[in-house]
Design an enzyme around this catalytic site. Structure first.
Site, PDB file in Angstrom:
ATOM      1  N   HIS A   1       0.839  -1.205   0.000  1.00 16.35           N
ATOM      2  CA  HIS A   1       0.000   0.000   0.000  1.00 16.35           C
ATOM      3  C   HIS A   1       0.882   1.267   0.000  1.00 16.35           C
ATOM      4  CE1 HIS A   1      -3.683   2.309   1.374  1.00 16.35           C
ATOM      5  NE2 HIS A   1      -2.728   3.146   1.731  1.00 16.35           N
ATOM      6  N   GLU A   2       1.795   1.330   0.965  1.00 15.17           N
ATOM      7  CA  GLU A   2       2.658   2.519   1.065  1.00 15.17           C
ATOM      8  C   GLU A   2       3.602   2.606  -0.137  1.00 15.17           C
ATOM      9  OE1 GLU A   2       1.783   4.713   3.123  1.00 15.17           O
ATOM     10  OE2 GLU A   2       0.489   3.429   4.341  1.00 15.17           O
TER      11      GLU A   2
ATOM     12  N   HIS B   1       3.779   6.519  -6.734  1.00 15.30           N
ATOM     13  CA  HIS B   1       2.997   7.631  -7.276  1.00 15.30           C
ATOM     14  C   HIS B   1       3.784   8.945  -7.115  1.00 15.30           C
ATOM     15  CE1 HIS B   1      -1.317   9.531  -7.438  1.00 15.30           C
ATOM     16  NE2 HIS B   1      -0.594   9.826  -8.493  1.00 15.30           N
TER      17      HIS B   1
ATOM     18  N   HIS C   1       1.846   4.481  -2.807  1.00 15.21           N
ATOM     19  CA  HIS C   1       1.939   5.945  -2.622  1.00 15.21           C
ATOM     20  C   HIS C   1       3.323   6.450  -3.034  1.00 15.21           C
ATOM     21  CE1 HIS C   1      -1.859   6.556  -0.698  1.00 15.21           C
ATOM     22  NE2 HIS C   1      -1.601   5.832   0.371  1.00 15.21           N
TER      23      HIS C   1
END
Ligand SMILES: [Zn+2]
Length: 295
Positions: A86-87, A93, A90
């Site tokens: 998940h991290e 991105h 980020h």
């Protein structure tokens, strides 16, 4: 001793094993994406160990001219493996946005932020279900994790958003927002969302008061829309090949250079139409059926 519904023991993954699984799962994103994930893993972009006075939870953050950094508090379990991907979503991105946009467009809006992270989560779920397709206990764990996450992200955050919309509307009409007023409405809304299948204590009405997101003003809805969009994107990437990956990377690279709706349209999800929501619910239903068959 703790015995869960889905199996005797929750799967345990050390940090080094989790990095390996993350690399294998995210390989569908192509060699460029993976090369940056390797940089993250090999060049100390992650502060992983719990420490005195360290904030709990998991975060990704950075500035325009640094690499992104991740804060974790590692525990050897499935949940932390999901937090890592998940991290990482980020961070990738941020990495692609800052390396492809000038400073003023090098960040991204809340509306698209949780899409990059939950696309990675959905890709991991696909990967793990395939990897453990002959191991029914592991499949139960993975499906349980997915279904619970969907419930918490899509269903519950929509309930929160409906509550938020209502109290803002009432405030605009001049209704004083007393605690009792909000308790009553929250209790009714909970009843509406859970129906007769859940018997709620009257104190459930107080739950709104412990959710800090209501002070951010219209923040929660994007968890639901983001996760739903991510379901479609992950499906496109896993089953759609190179073209879908390229479109997805263009979304990461776009930063805030265009409106979020346009960025997502180019990535392959039209968030002005209901199809992407229906698709997410279809995936939920398929996985719920699979889960039921395992009992
Ligand atoms: Zn996130």
């Amino acid at each position: 001793m703790y015995t869960s519904l889905v199996g005797k023991r929750s799967p345990k993954y050390r940090f080094d094993q989790s990095k390996q699984i993350a690399l294998e799962a995210l390989a569908v994103m192509g060699p460029d994406y993976i090369s940056h994930v390797k940089d993250e893993f090999d060049h100390r972009w992650i502060d992983v160990v719990e420490n005195r006075y360290k904030r709990s939870g998991g975060y990704s953050s950075g500035t325009y001219d640094t690499n992104p950094f991740i804060l974790l508090n590692w525990k050897d379990n499935l949940d932390n493996l999901y937090t890592l991907v998940h991290e990482t979503g980020h961070s990738m991105h941020s990495y692609y946005a800052t390396h492809n946009q000038p400073y003023q467009y090098g960040d991204y809006s809340i509306f698209v932020a949780e899409i990059a992270s939950t696309t990675n989560e959905n890709i991991l779920t696909d990967y793990l279900l395939e990897k453990f397709k002959d191991n029914s206990e592991m499949k139960r764990h993975i499906l349980n994790y997915y279904l619970d996450g969907f419930k918490g992200t899509v269903f519950r955050q929509t309930q929160f958003a409906e509550f938020e919309q209502y109290i803002h509307d009432q405030d605009a009409k001049g209704q004083p927002l007393t605690a009792n007023f909000m308790d009553d409405y929250y209790r009714q809304l909970n009843q509406k969302y859970y129906g007769d299948s859940v018997i709620s204590d009257p104190q459930i009405g107080l739950e709104w008061s412990q959710i800090p997101h209501f002070y951010y003003n219209f923040y929660v809805y994007q968890y639901a829309t983001g996760f739903a969009a991510a379901s479609t994107l992950a499906d496109n990437i896993v089953n759609g090949g190179q073209k879908s990956v390229e479109k997805y990377l263009n979304y990461l690279k776009a930063g805030s250079s265009e409106t979020p709706i346009n960025v997502m349209k180019k990535a392959g999800v039209d968030m002005t139409k209901p199809a992407y929501l229906e698709h997410a619910f279809q995936i939920f239903e398929t996985r719920l059926d699979e889960f039921e068959k395992l009992f």
